[in-house]
Structures are given as structure tokens and as C-alpha cells.
Design an enzyme around this catalytic site. Structure first.
Site, PDB file in Angstrom:
ATOM      1  N   GLY A 169       1.164  22.972   7.090  1.00 28.23           N
ATOM      2  CA  GLY A 169       1.666  23.579   8.315  1.00 28.23           C
ATOM      3  C   GLY A 169       0.776  24.619   8.956  1.00 28.23           C
ATOM      4  O   GLY A 169       1.273  25.545   9.606  1.00 28.23           O
TER       5      GLY A 169
ATOM      6  N   LEU B 277       2.875  12.858   9.631  1.00 31.55           N
ATOM      7  CA  LEU B 277       2.188  11.629   9.263  1.00 31.55           C
ATOM      8  C   LEU B 277       3.002  10.344   9.444  1.00 31.55           C
ATOM      9  O   LEU B 277       2.446   9.257   9.321  1.00 31.55           O
ATOM     10  CB  LEU B 277       1.713  11.719   7.799  1.00 31.55           C
ATOM     11  CG  LEU B 277       0.727  12.856   7.501  1.00 31.55           C
ATOM     12  CD1 LEU B 277       0.316  12.823   6.040  1.00 31.55           C
ATOM     13  CD2 LEU B 277      -0.486  12.780   8.418  1.00 31.55           C
TER      14      LEU B 277
ATOM     15  N   ILE C 277       6.511   7.791  14.881  1.00 34.21           N
ATOM     16  CA  ILE C 277       7.743   8.102  15.616  1.00 34.21           C
ATOM     17  C   ILE C 277       8.343   6.804  16.148  1.00 34.21           C
ATOM     18  O   ILE C 277       7.655   5.956  16.718  1.00 34.21           O
ATOM     19  CB  ILE C 277       7.458   9.062  16.787  1.00 34.21           C
ATOM     20  CG1 ILE C 277       6.810  10.350  16.266  1.00 34.21           C
ATOM     21  CG2 ILE C 277       8.740   9.387  17.540  1.00 34.21           C
ATOM     22  CD1 ILE C 277       7.656  11.136  15.307  1.00 34.21           C
TER      23      ILE C 277
ATOM     24  N   ASN D 106       1.128  15.396  20.238  1.00 33.42           N
ATOM     25  CA  ASN D 106       0.490  15.267  18.922  1.00 33.42           C
ATOM     26  C   ASN D 106      -0.919  15.847  18.963  1.00 33.42           C
ATOM     27  O   ASN D 106      -1.564  15.850  20.008  1.00 33.42           O
ATOM     28  CB  ASN D 106       0.430  13.790  18.504  1.00 33.42           C
ATOM     29  CG  ASN D 106      -0.143  13.617  17.115  1.00 33.42           C
ATOM     30  OD1 ASN D 106       0.266  14.305  16.170  1.00 33.42           O
ATOM     31  ND2 ASN D 106      -1.080  12.700  16.957  1.00 33.42           N
TER      32      ASN D 106
ATOM     33  N   HIS E 250      -4.645  15.325  17.081  1.00 34.69           N
ATOM     34  CA  HIS E 250      -5.410  14.403  16.234  1.00 34.69           C
ATOM     35  C   HIS E 250      -6.808  14.965  16.008  1.00 34.69           C
ATOM     36  O   HIS E 250      -7.439  15.453  16.953  1.00 34.69           O
ATOM     37  CB  HIS E 250      -5.492  13.019  16.892  1.00 34.69           C
ATOM     38  CG  HIS E 250      -6.208  12.010  16.045  1.00 34.69           C
ATOM     39  ND1 HIS E 250      -5.621  11.426  14.945  1.00 34.69           N
ATOM     40  CD2 HIS E 250      -7.468  11.509  16.113  1.00 34.69           C
ATOM     41  CE1 HIS E 250      -6.487  10.603  14.382  1.00 34.69           C
ATOM     42  NE2 HIS E 250      -7.615  10.638  15.073  1.00 34.69           N
TER      43      HIS E 250
ATOM     44  N   ASP F 152      -1.779   6.900  18.406  1.00 35.17           N
ATOM     45  CA  ASP F 152      -2.861   7.649  19.054  1.00 35.17           C
ATOM     46  C   ASP F 152      -3.322   7.038  20.378  1.00 35.17           C
ATOM     47  O   ASP F 152      -4.497   7.134  20.732  1.00 35.17           O
ATOM     48  CB  ASP F 152      -4.070   7.784  18.107  1.00 35.17           C
ATOM     49  CG  ASP F 152      -3.727   8.488  16.805  1.00 35.17           C
ATOM     50  OD1 ASP F 152      -2.872   9.386  16.842  1.00 35.17           O
ATOM     51  OD2 ASP F 152      -4.314   8.141  15.763  1.00 35.17           O
TER      52      ASP F 152
ATOM     53  N   GLU G 244      -8.322  22.839  16.451  1.00 30.96           N
ATOM     54  CA  GLU G 244      -6.916  22.461  16.593  1.00 30.96           C
ATOM     55  C   GLU G 244      -6.050  23.692  16.824  1.00 30.96           C
ATOM     56  O   GLU G 244      -5.139  23.683  17.669  1.00 30.96           O
ATOM     57  CB  GLU G 244      -6.431  21.732  15.335  1.00 30.96           C
ATOM     58  CG  GLU G 244      -7.013  20.349  15.117  1.00 30.96           C
ATOM     59  CD  GLU G 244      -6.438  19.683  13.885  1.00 30.96           C
ATOM     60  OE1 GLU G 244      -5.243  19.896  13.594  1.00 30.96           O
ATOM     61  OE2 GLU G 244      -7.176  18.957  13.205  1.00 30.96           O
TER      62      GLU G 244
END
Length: 206
Positions: free
Chosen positions: A12, A90, A93, A107, A109, A150, A179
Site C-alpha cells: 500500500g 492485482l 475488475i 489505475n 501501472h 491496461d 508513481e
């Protein structure tokens, strides 16, 4: 003020970047819950420390993909989530959840989509593939989620150079720093209603 749910499957750190951004006022929205993919992940401890409700929805607890999808959607609706952020989540959805939150699921990536992405490309596997291919640049991509892996419209990307002596671990660490910068930026834009999706393009409104 909008509410958003975060979904995570591991430690997390991306989730923590969002918690910090909400607490600092960078993101003008409330994290209404963490949907955890497993009951023993450290992301749950981060949520508890921040006073964020937790829903554990584990895929293996459900007999079908459809039942799992419905459980995820029920958890999001129970906490009145206006949009959703996948932060190291992971599982794929499901269609019902995507339909209910069309262009409202974000999301992150760890590569420059459309390179080194899709089914099976997650975590360390991405960085291994980048180095093995001999790519000179990698990076991180924030995108909306659609029915494929993706392939949703890209919101934001940032480039990270690949060094000659890079290991997957070294590259992963630098990409992760990126990120932690661009995911809160993208979520802040979403919270302020500044993202407009037109086909495959995402425009940032002034």
C-alpha cells in the site's frame, strides 16, 4: 466533496501517497474506504492508522467471477464511493463494476503504456521485461480502467530512464517514486472534475 474508494492488494505505498495527499489538502476529496484484496496486507494497517474503513473482498472466497464482481460493487456502493482508485490492486475488475463506474476507475501501472502492459504484466515482472528488452526508458502511467487489461484512456504519464547497471529492483524503486507523484496529481484532477474523456483522449480542463 467527492468520496473515493481505494483498492489494494499489497503493502500500500501508493495508497499511502493518496492518504498523505488528502491530509495535506492536495486532493480535495475523502477516502471513504479501502477495499483489500487479501486480509493480511499492510495496506490494511495504513487504513486503520488513518481511520479509513476497510472491506476485505478476497477473490478466492467466491465461486464465480460474477459473484466476486458483485461483491466488489456492493462494497463500493455501501461506502457511497463516487470514484475508485486502484493502487497496486492485482485482480481484474469485473464488467458490472466497470459499467457502474465508467471512466471513474483510475489505475496506476509501472510502465509507459502501451509498452510492457496487459495480462501477466505486473509488479517486478514489468521491470524485468523492460530491462531484458533493452529499453532505454520506462516510467509510470495513470489511466482509466475499461474491460481489458491496461487499455483504458491515459490520464498522465511520466518517463523514468533505464540505467545501464539497473536491476529490476533499482528500476522499480525509481518508478515507484514517480508513481507516488503522479497518482495523487491525477486523483486531485479527478476530484476537482477536471478530467474529460473524449474517445481515447483525456483532456485536462482549466
Amino acid at each position: 466533496m467527492l468520496k473515493f474508494a481505494v483498492m489494494a492488494s499489497g503493502g500500500g505505498t501508493d495508497f499511502q501517497s493518496l492518504i498523505d495527499a488528502v491530509q495535506s489538502g492536495q486532493i480535495n476529496a475523502e477516502i471513504c474506504c479501502l477495499v483489500a484484496g487479501k486480509p493480511d496486507i499492510y495496506a490494511i494497517e495504513r487504513a486503520k492508522t488513518a481511520g479509513i474503513p476497510v472491506e476485505v473482498v478476497q477473490k478466492k472466497s467466491f465461486g464465480t467471477v460474477e459473484a466476486f464482481d458483485e461483491a466488489i460493487l456492493a462494497a463500493l456502493k455501501a461506502h457511497a464511493a463516487d470514484f475508485v482508485v486502484l493502487a497496486g490492486y492485482l485482480s481484474i475488475i469485473g464488467k458490472k463494476t466497470i459499467s457502474a463506474y465508467r471512466n471513474k476507475i483510475i489505475n496506476i501501472h509501472p510502465s509507459l503504456i502501451p509498452s510492457f502492459c496487459g495480462m501477466g504484466m505486473y509488479g517486478g515482472k514489468v521491470h524485468e521485461a523492460v530491462i531484458e528488452y533493452g529499453a532505454k526508458f520506462s516510467g509510470a502511467t495513470v489511466h482509466f480502467v475499461d474491460e481489458e487489461a491496461d487499455t483504458g484512456p491515459i490520464i498522465m504519464q511520466q518517463v523514468v530512464p533505464v540505467m545501464e547497471d539497473d536491476t529490476p529492483e533499482k528500476l522499480a524503486a525509481r518508478v515507484l517514486e514517480t508513481e507516488h507523484r503522479i497518482l495523487p496529481e491525477a486523483v486531485a484532477l479527478m476530484a476537482d472534475g477536471k478530467l474529460l474523456v473524449e474517445g481515447r483522449r483525456v483532456k485536462v480542463l482549466k
